[in-house]
Design an enzyme around this catalytic site. Structure first.
Site, short mmCIF file in Angstrom:
data_model
loop_
_atom_site.label_atom_id
_atom_site.label_comp_id
_atom_site.label_asym_id
_atom_site.label_seq_id
_atom_site.Cartn_x
_atom_site.Cartn_y
_atom_site.Cartn_z
N ASP A 1 -5.92 28.43 -20.68
CA ASP A 1 -5.19 28.36 -21.95
C ASP A 1 -6.09 27.98 -23.13
OD1 ASP A 1 -5.76 25.76 -21.32
OD2 ASP A 1 -3.68 25.09 -21.15
N LYS B 1 -14.29 21.67 -28.31
CA LYS B 1 -13.93 22.00 -26.92
C LYS B 1 -12.44 21.73 -26.73
CE LYS B 1 -15.25 21.15 -22.12
NZ LYS B 1 -16.26 20.55 -21.24
N ASP C 1 -24.14 28.27 -15.28
CA ASP C 1 -23.54 28.31 -16.62
C ASP C 1 -23.41 26.91 -17.19
OD1 ASP C 1 -21.59 28.29 -14.39
OD2 ASP C 1 -20.13 27.94 -15.96
N ARG D 1 -27.22 28.35 -22.32
CA ARG D 1 -27.31 27.99 -20.90
C ARG D 1 -28.16 29.02 -20.16
NH1 ARG D 1 -21.89 25.75 -20.64
NH2 ARG D 1 -21.39 25.32 -22.82
N ARG E 1 -18.31 18.50 -30.08
CA ARG E 1 -19.60 18.14 -29.50
C ARG E 1 -20.72 18.85 -30.24
NH1 ARG E 1 -19.34 20.93 -23.47
NH2 ARG E 1 -19.18 23.08 -24.18
N ARG F 1 -13.00 27.90 -23.78
CA ARG F 1 -12.20 26.97 -24.61
C ARG F 1 -13.09 26.19 -25.56
NH1 ARG F 1 -10.66 22.06 -20.61
NH2 ARG F 1 -12.47 22.20 -19.24
N GLY G 1 -18.43 32.78 -20.07
CA GLY G 1 -18.31 32.59 -21.52
C GLY G 1 -17.55 31.34 -21.90
P1 AMP Z 1 -16.59 24.72 -16.11
O1 AMP Z 1 -16.61 24.75 -14.63
O2 AMP Z 1 -15.74 23.64 -16.71
O3 AMP Z 1 -17.96 24.76 -16.70
O4 AMP Z 1 -15.85 26.06 -16.57
C1 AMP Z 1 -16.14 27.33 -16.07
C2 AMP Z 1 -15.58 28.38 -16.98
O5 AMP Z 1 -14.16 28.26 -17.10
C3 AMP Z 1 -16.13 28.35 -18.40
O6 AMP Z 1 -16.28 29.67 -18.80
C4 AMP Z 1 -15.02 27.65 -19.16
O7 AMP Z 1 -15.03 27.96 -20.51
C5 AMP Z 1 -13.79 28.16 -18.46
N1 AMP Z 1 -12.63 27.27 -18.60
C6 AMP Z 1 -12.44 26.05 -18.05
N2 AMP Z 1 -11.27 25.52 -18.41
C7 AMP Z 1 -10.65 26.42 -19.20
C8 AMP Z 1 -9.40 26.47 -19.90
N3 AMP Z 1 -8.52 25.48 -19.83
N4 AMP Z 1 -9.13 27.58 -20.63
C9 AMP Z 1 -9.99 28.58 -20.70
N5 AMP Z 1 -11.18 28.61 -20.08
C10 AMP Z 1 -11.52 27.54 -19.34
MG MG Z 2 -19.01 25.03 -18.16
#
Ligand code: AMP
Ligand code: MG
Length: 518
Positions: free
Chosen positions: A136, A124, A269, A201, A194, A104, A101
């Protein structure tokens, strides 16, 4: 033209699908819903660092005033916005990861442009959502600058992508462990706004399939088809839609290969249902050509997401999507047939693209050998991918000595080439010259095809790294220059940044290697 703060937003996704409207931001599983209401968390002092004039003009969005900046920082939600975080799942590094999900990212609403197209506007780094898990909900300046500049750079390169409208610093500090070694430090926080027609996805569909929420899956699929592929009708439209996604994904992979882009985290995702480049994290352009190159330190053990593997990962990810929508298809063999078309579609497009990079009039069967030899030679030379193709455009089309050929391409070399690679280079240039002579198009047309296929400016990681370091000190010089340079990547006069990656950047974390910490 309208301001963000005075616009009446649409909220079609929220009003169409079931959601958790409690507003509770506690991390949790949310079965039965496609989104959760999530209001951005206030930041201390939002300040506009960048605004994409071109995108704003396209969408008819007015230059931001103070109120608009409050929206961009997450401090103001206008009455017509119904902010939410989407619920999706995914396969990460080949393994089922369950619910992920928007941890952030918060979609504020849908902006309708004058031609009636809608664009999701999403923040974002806007604070926690029910999908933040242990995160966070925030983003640091470093990663936000990267997403802002790179998504716009990809757009101007002609690669399908989500866009970035604005970048704001939040005035808050965010704690990050950049090297994943327990040495956490505070960094400046930032938020990117964005946009995309949709951020759906593969993982949104996988989520519903995994939960066996088949009627929701059917509803999401029908809605997506009607909204984004309205030309598809009739009984078999789900298969036809899947075929379109296969096509779009293949097109995207070919574009990435063309410009030398490595996404770095091609989890399902992070795969857009519209075939857009999405979720800019530990990405990189190739400096030296290396099919095994991955910028993502987390990916180093298996190099699953290396440059040259991206097309086959695209196929693997499409397989996950096919499995997810299988419950909606009576004869699933049709899905397999559609999926298997990927390889042919990819290679057809790839061949045409490579013919373009080489300035050929068309792809002929024999050109396969030339293309493979060029790639083998580039791998041996570890030449700079971008500079090499620029030099190919100015190669004199008469046979020359091995020394002369080596000298011609030497501005693209990081290391002095050994004998074998020099010989190989000499051999391929001879075959290339022979082939160019068989072109049924004029040299001018051939040159023009090459110019529009081969970028002269790419947003190299070391440039981003430098711009970020400057910005962290409050200097904007390079950041402003890059914002201009990205707009004309194919221009012949793109010379300021037309050089090899400097030596200092070779092993620089954040430049040649990146972690997912963002
Ligand atoms: P990504 O690999 O960046 O696509 O992120 C994978 C998952 O981790 C997604 O569900 C993001 O929303 C979540 N995510 C990444 N960074 C954070 C953050 N700082 N706080 C909360 N969720 C995060
Ligand atoms: Mg992602």
């Amino acid at each position: 033209m309208e301001n963000l703060s005075t616009k009446t937003f649409k909220n079609e996704f929220v009003t169409t699908f079931d959601g958790d409207n409690s507003g509770n931001l506690q991390p949790r599983q949310t079965p039965g819903v496609l989104y959760s209401k999530a209001t951005p968390t206030h930041v201390k002092a939002p300040e506009l660092l960048a605004w994409s004039d071109k995108l704003a003009a396209e969408l008819h969005i007015s230059q931001p005033n103070e109120k608009d900046v409050s929206i961009l920082g997450g401090n103001l939600v206008t009455p017509s916005m119904q902010p939410y975080a989407a619920c999706y799942a995914g396969h990460q590094f080949g393994n089922w990861a369950g619910q992920l999900g928007d941890g952030r990212a918060i979609t504020l609403g849908e902006w309708t442009s004058e031609n009636e197209s809608t664009y999701e506007l999403q923040l974002k780094g806007a604070g926690p959502t029910p999908y933040s898990r242990r995160g966070d909900g925030r983003a640091v300046l470093r990663s936000s600058v990267r997403e802002y500049l790179m998504s716009e750079a990809m757009f101007f390169l002609g690669v399908p992508t989500t866009r970035a409208l604005a970048l704001v610093s939040t005035g808050d500090q965010v704690m990050r462990d950049l090297f994943y070694d327990g040495r956490s430090a505070y960094e400046k926080g930032a938020i990117v706004m964005r946009t995309a027609p949709s951020f759906l996805r593969f993982g949104n569909f996988e989520m519903l399939a995994a939960r066996q929420e088949t009627s929701q899956l059917q509803k999401l699929t029908s809605w997506t088809i009607d909204k984004f592929s309205p030309h598809l009708t009739g009984e078999n439209k789900t298969i036809a839609w899947f075929e379109e996604i296969v096509e779009k994904t293949a097109t995207l992979m070919v574009d990435w290969i063309r410009v030398g882009f490595v996404h770095g985290v091609m989890n399902t995702d992070n795969m857009s249902i519209l075939g857009l480049t999405i979720d800019y994290g530990p990405f990189s352009f190739l400096d030296q050509y290396d099919p095994e190159f991955t910028p993502n330190t987390t990916d180093l053990p298996g190099r699953r997401y290396a440059y040259g593997r991206q097309p086959s990962i695209g196929y693997w990810n499409l397989g996950c999507l096919a499995s997810a929508i299988a419950p909606l298809i009576e004869d699933t063999s049709e899905l397999s047939v559609a999926l298997e078309k990927y390889k042919t579609i990819y290679f057809d497009k790839y061949h045409i693209m490579m013919a373009g990079k080489l300035g050929l009039d068309e792809f002929r069967k024999n050109d396969q050998v030339l293309i493979e030899d060029v790639e083998k030679t580039l791998t041996m030379l570890k030449a700079d991918f971008t500079i090499f193709y620029q030099l190919l455009m100015t190669l004199p089309l008469t046979e020359a000595s091995e020394e002369a050929v080596t000298a011609h391409f030497s501005p693209s070399f990081y290391d002095i080439p050994d004998r074998a690679s020099q010989q190989s280079l000499h051999k391929i240039t001879n075959s290339y010259i022979q082939r160019i002579k068989e072109n049924q198009i004029s040299p001018e047309v051939s040159q023009e095809i090459m110019r529009t296929s081969n970028p002269r400016f790419i947003l190299r990681n070391y440039l981003l790294h430098q711009a970020i370091q400057e910005l962290e000190k409050g200097e904007q010089n390079l950041f402003l220059k890059l914002q201009e340079a990205i707009k004309n990547p194919y221009a012949k006069d793109q010379d300021e940044f037309f050089k090899l990656r400097p030596e200092w950047a070779n092993d620089q974390p954040g430049s040649s290697t990146l972690s997912c910490s963002s």
